[in-house]
Design a protein around this motif. Structure first.
Motif, short mmCIF file in Angstrom:
data_model
loop_
_atom_site.label_atom_id
_atom_site.label_comp_id
_atom_site.label_asym_id
_atom_site.label_seq_id
_atom_site.Cartn_x
_atom_site.Cartn_y
_atom_site.Cartn_z
N ILE A 1 9.69 -2.41 6.20
CA ILE A 1 9.26 -0.96 5.63
C ILE A 1 9.83 -0.26 6.75
O ILE A 1 10.47 -0.49 7.36
CB ILE A 1 7.89 -0.97 5.93
CG1 ILE A 1 7.27 -1.23 7.31
CG2 ILE A 1 6.97 -1.86 5.01
CD1 ILE A 1 5.92 -0.69 7.87
N THR A 2 9.85 1.22 6.09
CA THR A 2 10.35 2.14 7.20
C THR A 2 9.24 2.68 7.99
O THR A 2 8.25 2.84 7.44
CB THR A 2 11.05 3.42 6.41
OG1 THR A 2 10.04 3.69 5.34
CG2 THR A 2 12.39 3.02 5.72
N ALA A 3 9.36 2.62 9.15
CA ALA A 3 8.39 3.26 10.23
C ALA A 3 8.79 4.62 10.96
O ALA A 3 9.75 4.65 11.46
CB ALA A 3 8.31 1.97 11.41
N ASN A 4 7.59 5.35 10.68
CA ASN A 4 7.63 6.67 11.36
C ASN A 4 6.37 6.76 12.24
O ASN A 4 6.44 7.61 13.34
CB ASN A 4 7.79 7.71 10.44
CG ASN A 4 9.09 7.75 9.66
OD1 ASN A 4 9.97 7.88 10.20
ND2 ASN A 4 9.07 7.78 8.43
N THR A 5 5.22 6.21 11.67
CA THR A 5 4.15 6.48 12.62
C THR A 5 3.76 5.07 13.01
O THR A 5 4.20 4.32 13.70
CB THR A 5 3.21 7.33 11.70
OG1 THR A 5 2.96 6.50 10.46
CG2 THR A 5 3.53 8.73 11.50
N GLY B 1 0.82 -1.26 -0.06
CA GLY B 1 -0.01 -0.05 0.02
C GLY B 1 0.91 1.34 0.05
O GLY B 1 1.96 0.98 0.17
N LYS B 2 0.15 2.32 -0.20
CA LYS B 2 1.04 3.46 -0.41
C LYS B 2 1.56 4.43 0.75
O LYS B 2 2.65 4.87 0.66
CB LYS B 2 0.17 4.38 -1.40
CG LYS B 2 -0.96 5.11 -0.58
CD LYS B 2 -1.79 6.28 -1.37
CE LYS B 2 -2.75 6.99 -0.88
NZ LYS B 2 -3.77 6.30 0.10
N ASP B 3 1.10 4.09 1.96
CA ASP B 3 1.73 4.84 3.19
C ASP B 3 1.53 4.22 4.37
O ASP B 3 0.79 2.88 4.07
CB ASP B 3 1.01 6.51 3.40
CG ASP B 3 -0.52 6.25 3.34
OD1 ASP B 3 -0.97 5.29 3.90
OD2 ASP B 3 -1.14 7.26 2.76
N GLU B 4 1.97 4.64 5.52
CA GLU B 4 2.13 3.73 6.51
C GLU B 4 0.71 3.36 7.01
O GLU B 4 0.29 2.16 7.45
CB GLU B 4 2.87 4.32 7.81
CG GLU B 4 4.25 4.12 7.45
CD GLU B 4 5.18 4.88 8.49
OE1 GLU B 4 4.72 4.90 9.80
OE2 GLU B 4 6.37 5.70 8.25
N GLN B 5 -0.51 4.34 6.91
CA GLN B 5 -1.65 3.70 7.20
C GLN B 5 -2.40 2.83 6.52
O GLN B 5 -2.93 2.02 6.96
CB GLN B 5 -2.70 5.29 7.12
CG GLN B 5 -2.91 6.17 8.38
CD GLN B 5 -1.26 6.68 8.67
OE1 GLN B 5 -0.64 7.32 7.63
NE2 GLN B 5 -1.15 7.01 9.96
N GLU B 6 -2.15 2.99 4.99
CA GLU B 6 -2.52 1.86 4.30
C GLU B 6 -1.82 0.56 4.55
O GLU B 6 -2.59 -0.29 4.41
CB GLU B 6 -2.39 2.47 2.85
CG GLU B 6 -3.28 1.64 1.96
CD GLU B 6 -3.23 2.30 0.32
OE1 GLU B 6 -3.67 3.34 0.00
OE2 GLU B 6 -2.81 1.57 -0.48
N ILE B 7 -0.41 0.55 4.81
CA ILE B 7 -0.01 -0.63 4.97
C ILE B 7 -0.40 -1.33 6.27
O ILE B 7 -0.86 -2.64 6.09
CB ILE B 7 1.56 -0.11 5.15
CG1 ILE B 7 2.31 0.29 3.96
CG2 ILE B 7 2.35 -1.38 5.52
CD1 ILE B 7 3.55 0.87 4.09
N ALA B 8 -0.76 -0.45 7.15
CA ALA B 8 -1.29 -1.07 8.48
C ALA B 8 -2.93 -1.65 8.05
O ALA B 8 -3.30 -2.77 8.21
CB ALA B 8 -1.73 -0.10 9.61
#
Ligand code: TXA
Ligand code: MG
Length: 334
Positions: A313-317, A283-290
């Motif tokens: 993945i790289t994790a920031n949030t 998915g495209k960003d961390e929210q979508e990946i989650a």
């Protein structure tokens, strides 16, 4: 086997699905219901016989305590001893929402819920179906994620059906869960809060309210959150987490040379460049990946692939919670 009823949440006043689901809870049956994080497997938190059915349906070890769900703060206060003032500060910001407070139990919840601990984890979900069900049931509802023990958590009613059909009274379908990973579990029994499990609320968000520590949870020696010592979130085929994405194609080809069908769980960017027998997209960003994570893990099936390699993945949030789940789901990290 019992007949598992399918109920459809309609988000209206006097919703018949909510009424029926609440009546099952009140009569000591188990009902799966949506929350903003993942689907939960709910039963009356004050009824030991009902709680026992949750453990049986999941095949869950008895030493792993359940989270108690409430609709209102006063329901939480009724279940616990006096707690530090920062809990109310955190609740003002994050509840209802994807955060669970571990507090000293006053003994009101059934002893199977807490697995013999002196504390109880309490959470106020924000999903309208969860809130409506809790209001209608008019009691605290204990609920672990509605998957078979060891499998990826369910983020829609189909996932729940795969694992629970014939084992519980009903599944309340309220669509796909929006957050996609479980709540943040935070120990609030000390002077400062401590994160026991990363989740929907990030450590950085909590830090804006009060300084929070994250306890490195190891798989061994008496973790404070018992659930983290068990193997979790496992797909049906082996999953390998790959730290260095530049090695991914070579690793895949080496496996394919051994006649293996190889899947790759990757970012859109990597998907452009990589060849595998099946591509699973983060998915495209961390929210979508989650949001996509558990569905991705559930789609990794023997009919398609023998093994899956996942790009780190790289994790920031919320990515921290995703990485945590990937590490637990993985057979190995290379
Ligand atoms: O988002 C969520 O939290 C979902 C939805 C359904 O609310 N629930 C969930 O429950 O993830 P479960 O049972 O899959 O995970 C609960 C975690 C486990 O790791 C458990 O050990 C921990 O919370 N836990 C529960 N009660 C605890 C307690 N008193 N002290 C420490 N950890 C606790
Ligand atoms: Mg779980």
């Amino acid at each position: 086997m019992m007949q598992t009823k399918q109920l459809y949440f309609q988000n209206k006043i006097n919703d018949p699905a909510i009424k029926e689901a609440a009546s099952y809870i009140q009569s000591g049956e188990v009902v799966a219901f949506p929350t903003e994080t993942v689907y939960g497997l709910g039963a009356d938190a004050t009824n030991n016989a009902a709680i026992k059915k949750i453990f049986q349906a999941k095949g869950r070890p008895a030493d792993n305590p359940l989270i108690v769900h409430v609709a209102e703060r006063k329901q939480m206060v009724a279940l616990v001893e006096e707690y530090p003032t920062y809990v109310d500060e955190l609740m003002k910001v994050f509840s209802p929402g994807p955060i669970t407070y571990v507090l000293k139990s006053n003994g009101t919840v059934a002893n199977l819920v807490t697995a013999g601990l002196e504390t109880v984890g309490i959470r106020m979900p924000s999903h309208p179906a969860a809130r409506a069900l809790l209001m209608a049931a008019n009691r605290p509802v204990a609920a672990p994620s509605a998957n078979l023990s060891g499998k990826p958590s369910p983020t829609n009613a189909t996932h729940v059906k795969e694992d629970m059909d014939g084992k519980i009274a009903a599944i309340l379908d309220g669509g796909a869960a929006n957050v996609g990973v479980e709540s943040t579990v935070i120990d609030c029994t000390g002077e400062y809060p401590v994160i026991l499990r990363h989740g929907g609320v990030t450590a950085a968000q909590i830090n804006e309210v009060i300084q929070v520590e994250t306890k490195q949870i190891k798989a061994s020696n008496k973790p404070k959150s018992p659930g983290v010592k068990y193997k979790h979130y496992m797909p049906d085929v082996p999953l390998i987490l790959v730290n260095d994405v530049t090695k991914l194609q070579e690793i895949i080809q080496t496996e394919q040379a051994k006649n293996k069908r190889v899947g790759a769980l990757v970012s859109d960017q990597t998907a452009e460049k990589i060849k595998a027998d099946k591509i699973y997209r983060y998915g495209k960003d961390e929210q979508e990946i989650a949001r996509n994570l558990y569905n991705n893990l559930r789609q990794m099936q023997v009919k398609d692939v023998d093994i899956v390699y996942a790009e780190k993945i790289t994790a920031n949030t919320i990515g921290y919670a995703v990485l945590d789940r990937l590490q637990r789901a993985a057979d190995s990290i290379i």
